[in-house]
Design a protein around this motif. Sequence first.
Motif, PDB file in Angstrom:
ATOM      1  N   ARG A   1       0.824  -1.215   0.000  1.00 25.89           N
ATOM      2  CA  ARG A   1       0.000   0.000   0.000  1.00 25.89           C
ATOM      3  C   ARG A   1       0.854   1.258   0.000  1.00 25.89           C
ATOM      4  NH1 ARG A   1      -3.720  -2.358   4.796  1.00 25.89           N
ATOM      5  NH2 ARG A   1      -1.652  -3.183   5.302  1.00 25.89           N
ATOM      6  N   LEU A   2       2.052   1.164   0.553  1.00 22.66           N
ATOM      7  CA  LEU A   2       2.960   2.306   0.492  1.00 22.66           C
ATOM      8  C   LEU A   2       3.422   2.550  -0.939  1.00 22.66           C
ATOM      9  CD1 LEU A   2       5.131   1.682   3.687  1.00 22.66           C
ATOM     10  CD2 LEU A   2       3.264   3.321   3.396  1.00 22.66           C
ATOM     11  N   ALA A   3       3.664   1.474  -1.677  1.00 23.28           N
ATOM     12  CA  ALA A   3       4.048   1.624  -3.085  1.00 23.28           C
ATOM     13  C   ALA A   3       2.921   2.266  -3.882  1.00 23.28           C
ATOM     14  CB  ALA A   3       4.413   0.262  -3.673  1.00 23.28           C
ATOM     15  N   GLU A   4       1.679   1.895  -3.591  1.00 19.63           N
ATOM     16  CA  GLU A   4       0.534   2.503  -4.274  1.00 19.63           C
ATOM     17  C   GLU A   4       0.466   3.998  -3.971  1.00 19.63           C
ATOM     18  OE1 GLU A   4      -2.835   0.369  -2.873  1.00 19.63           O
ATOM     19  OE2 GLU A   4      -2.184  -1.546  -3.710  1.00 19.63           O
ATOM     20  N   LEU A   5       0.701   4.358  -2.715  1.00 11.71           N
ATOM     21  CA  LEU A   5       0.665   5.766  -2.323  1.00 11.71           C
ATOM     22  C   LEU A   5       1.807   6.534  -2.968  1.00 11.71           C
ATOM     23  CD1 LEU A   5      -0.643   7.951  -0.603  1.00 11.71           C
ATOM     24  CD2 LEU A   5       0.648   7.095   1.368  1.00 11.71           C
ATOM     25  N   LEU A   6       2.994   5.944  -2.982  1.00 18.04           N
ATOM     26  CA  LEU A   6       4.140   6.580  -3.634  1.00 18.04           C
ATOM     27  C   LEU A   6       3.875   6.809  -5.120  1.00 18.04           C
ATOM     28  CD1 LEU A   6       6.975   4.509  -1.943  1.00 18.04           C
ATOM     29  CD2 LEU A   6       6.678   6.988  -1.715  1.00 18.04           C
ATOM     30  N   ALA A   7       3.313   5.816  -5.779  1.00 18.43           N
ATOM     31  CA  ALA A   7       3.025   5.935  -7.214  1.00 18.43           C
ATOM     32  C   ALA A   7       2.008   7.045  -7.470  1.00 18.43           C
ATOM     33  CB  ALA A   7       2.517   4.606  -7.757  1.00 18.43           C
ATOM     34  N   ALA A   8       0.999   7.135  -6.612  1.00 19.32           N
ATOM     35  CA  ALA A   8      -0.028   8.164  -6.785  1.00 19.32           C
ATOM     36  C   ALA A   8       0.531   9.567  -6.578  1.00 19.32           C
ATOM     37  CB  ALA A   8      -1.179   7.908  -5.809  1.00 19.32           C
ATOM     38  N   ASN A   9       1.578   9.685  -5.770  1.00 17.83           N
ATOM     39  CA  ASN A   9       2.172  10.995  -5.491  1.00 17.83           C
ATOM     40  C   ASN A   9       3.109  11.487  -6.594  1.00 17.83           C
ATOM     41  OD1 ASN A   9       0.856  11.199  -3.054  1.00 17.83           O
ATOM     42  ND2 ASN A   9       2.626  10.640  -1.805  1.00 17.83           N
ATOM     43  N   LEU A  10       3.529  10.596  -7.476  1.00 16.85           N
ATOM     44  CA  LEU A  10       4.477  10.975  -8.522  1.00 16.85           C
ATOM     45  C   LEU A  10       3.813  11.842  -9.585  1.00 16.85           C
ATOM     46  CD1 LEU A  10       6.389   7.624  -9.116  1.00 16.85           C
ATOM     47  CD2 LEU A  10       7.363   9.728  -8.188  1.00 16.85           C
ATOM     48  N   PRO A  11       4.576  12.747 -10.195  1.00 15.70           N
ATOM     49  CA  PRO A  11       4.042  13.485 -11.352  1.00 15.70           C
ATOM     50  C   PRO A  11       3.919  12.553 -12.553  1.00 15.70           C
ATOM     51  CG  PRO A  11       6.380  13.927 -11.095  1.00 15.70           C
ATOM     52  CD  PRO A  11       5.979  13.093  -9.899  1.00 15.70           C
ATOM     53  N   ALA A  12       3.273  13.037 -13.598  1.00 12.15           N
ATOM     54  CA  ALA A  12       3.194  12.255 -14.830  1.00 12.15           C
ATOM     55  C   ALA A  12       4.606  11.969 -15.340  1.00 12.15           C
ATOM     56  CB  ALA A  12       2.389  13.018 -15.875  1.00 12.15           C
ATOM     57  N   LEU A  13       4.842  10.718 -15.709  1.00 18.12           N
ATOM     58  CA  LEU A  13       6.184  10.287 -16.101  1.00 18.12           C
ATOM     59  C   LEU A  13       6.307  10.204 -17.617  1.00 18.12           C
ATOM     60  CD1 LEU A  13       6.672   7.408 -13.492  1.00 18.12           C
ATOM     61  CD2 LEU A  13       7.697   9.697 -13.422  1.00 18.12           C
ATOM     62  N   ASP A  14       7.467  10.614 -18.106  1.00 25.56           N
ATOM     63  CA  ASP A  14       7.805  10.421 -19.515  1.00 25.56           C
ATOM     64  C   ASP A  14       8.657   9.166 -19.658  1.00 25.56           C
ATOM     65  OD1 ASP A  14       6.513  12.793 -20.212  1.00 25.56           O
ATOM     66  OD2 ASP A  14       8.328  13.990 -19.875  1.00 25.56           O
TER      67      ASP A  14
END
Length: 249
Positions: free
Chosen positions: A120-133
């Motif tokens: 669940r921490l990985a899910e939260l980290l992913a959601a916090n990231l900006p759009a990736l190129d």
Amino acid sequence: MQPVLGLISHGTSSPDGQAVILALAEAVAADLRERGITDTLALGHVDVQAPDVAEVLATLPADRTTVLVPLLLSPGYHVHVDLAEAVAGAGGPAPDGMGSVPGRPVRDIRVAGTLGPDPRLAELLAANLPALDDGDEVILVAAGSSDERANDASRAVGNLLAETLARPVHTTFLAGDRDNLRDIVEQKSHLGRRLVAANYLLAPGYFDDLAARLLATVGGRLSAPLLHPSSPAPRQLVDIVRDRMVAVL
């Protein structure tokens, strides 16, 4: 009788950091009371702030099972030494190599697992990231520890984030000699790829400021820490704390 809960954070001098940790504790308290798990909760810290762990244990009723949940992302010195010694000093189980305190009645004090690693921490980290190129290089930024068990736990979350994003993620640290963020920034600055950092810090404070400064030198992006003053405590963190408590009951 219901168990009682001590939430134990690292502690910080940052007003924003203090505020978001308190908000998390309040969200956890509301959740646990609503579910009928506990009606008694206290917040303490292993460093910087008061009350410390011993003071928290002194305020919680000794005739009820006490659970300490570390609001820490990985198990290091604070868990294996600071928490263990405080528990033994309050009459709970003594860590290996440490005798019990003479004349102190035995208390049922249980130390739960740290918040991470957890998917669940990985899910939260992913959601916090900006759009990736496609050309972005993603790294995970963790505090780092002299205890490799803590660093390995952070790397495990980096691997979980890589699975979530379906792209490589390199775990870096703000303290220590191995995989230090400062070194990584210097190495990557010549490659022409944007560094995007998943912020694996619980709250604003010294390390968050340091990471932001280092990433800014190469035009990198740093996501917000897991707790941020502009947002309520994430549901994932509340659920993880509850699960850690229930797991040791």
